[in-house]
Design an enzyme around this catalytic site. Structure first.
Site, PDB file in Angstrom:
ATOM      1  CB  SER A  54      -1.121  -0.024   1.431  1.00  0.00           C
ATOM      2  OG  SER A  54      -1.436   1.234   1.041  1.00  0.00           O
ATOM      3  CB  VAL A  59       9.040   0.425   3.648  1.00  0.00           C
ATOM      4  CG1 VAL A  59       9.314  -0.094   2.611  1.00  0.00           C
ATOM      5  CG2 VAL A  59       9.458   0.422   4.927  1.00  0.00           C
ATOM      6  CB  CYS A  60       4.473   1.033   0.261  1.00  0.00           C
ATOM      7  SG  CYS A  60       4.921  -0.270   0.840  1.00  0.00           S
ATOM      8  CB  SER A  61       5.121   6.016   0.536  1.00  0.00           C
ATOM      9  OG  SER A  61       5.819   6.886   1.609  1.00  0.00           O
TER      10      SER A  61
END
Length: 168
Positions: A54, A59-61
């Site tokens: 997501s 970490v994803c962003s």
């Protein structure tokens, strides 16, 4: 099934990443303008698929921001950021962050992209979401690099993915 963890706890995924040298399977993913994108839309160029649970996690962003920075320097390369987030959330994130060198795509409708590439968490708190992975495809559509990050809370190996692109 991949051997990965989420917060140190072992989790199962729906299968294995595509094999090096194989052709990436076609897909139908939803863009932020709600259009449907397929592999054919990106034909003839190198692809870096940045796949994550997501965009609303740190970490994803971070991976989207990192590949956005790196993407501006690569010729004949598209960075596809793929999650099961709704396209509206992906669009809001890119607008807020000023990201314009990546293409956000969502697997929210069918989950087929995740199923076909062995990416769906089958157990754990992220069950149903995509595992953090990177797939690099050359201009002929062949998979030349894959990484399924062993601990979901860690960032991918940016250097290795980018080296695969430079050498393609």
């Amino acid at each position: 099934m991949a051997n990965i963890t989420l917060g140190g706890t072992p989790v199962k995924t729906s299968g294995e990443l595509p094999k090096i040298g194989s052709e990436l399977q076609d897909f139908e993913l939803v863009a932020i303008d709600l259009s449907t994108k397929t592999l054919k839309d990106f034909e003839g160029g190198k692809l870096l698929l940045n796949i994550f649970p997501s965009v609303n996690t740190g970490v994803c962003s971070a991976s989207v921001r990192q590949f956005n920075t790196e993407a501006s320097e690569l010729e004949n390369t598209k960075v596809l950021c793929i999650s099961r987030d709704l396209p509206f959330a992906q669009d809001q994130f890119c607008a807020a962050e000023g990201l314009d060198n990546v293409i956000m795509l969502s697997d929210f409708k069918t989950g087929d992209f995740g199923k076909n590439n062995g990416l769906i968490f089958e157990t754990g708190g992220f069950s149903g979401l995509l595992s953090r992975s990177v797939i690099v495809v050359d201009a002929q559509g062949k998979v030349i690099y894959t990484e399924q990050v062993p601990e979901t809370g860690e960032e991918p190996n940016y250097k290795a993915a980018l080296e695969a692109l430079y050498n393609a």
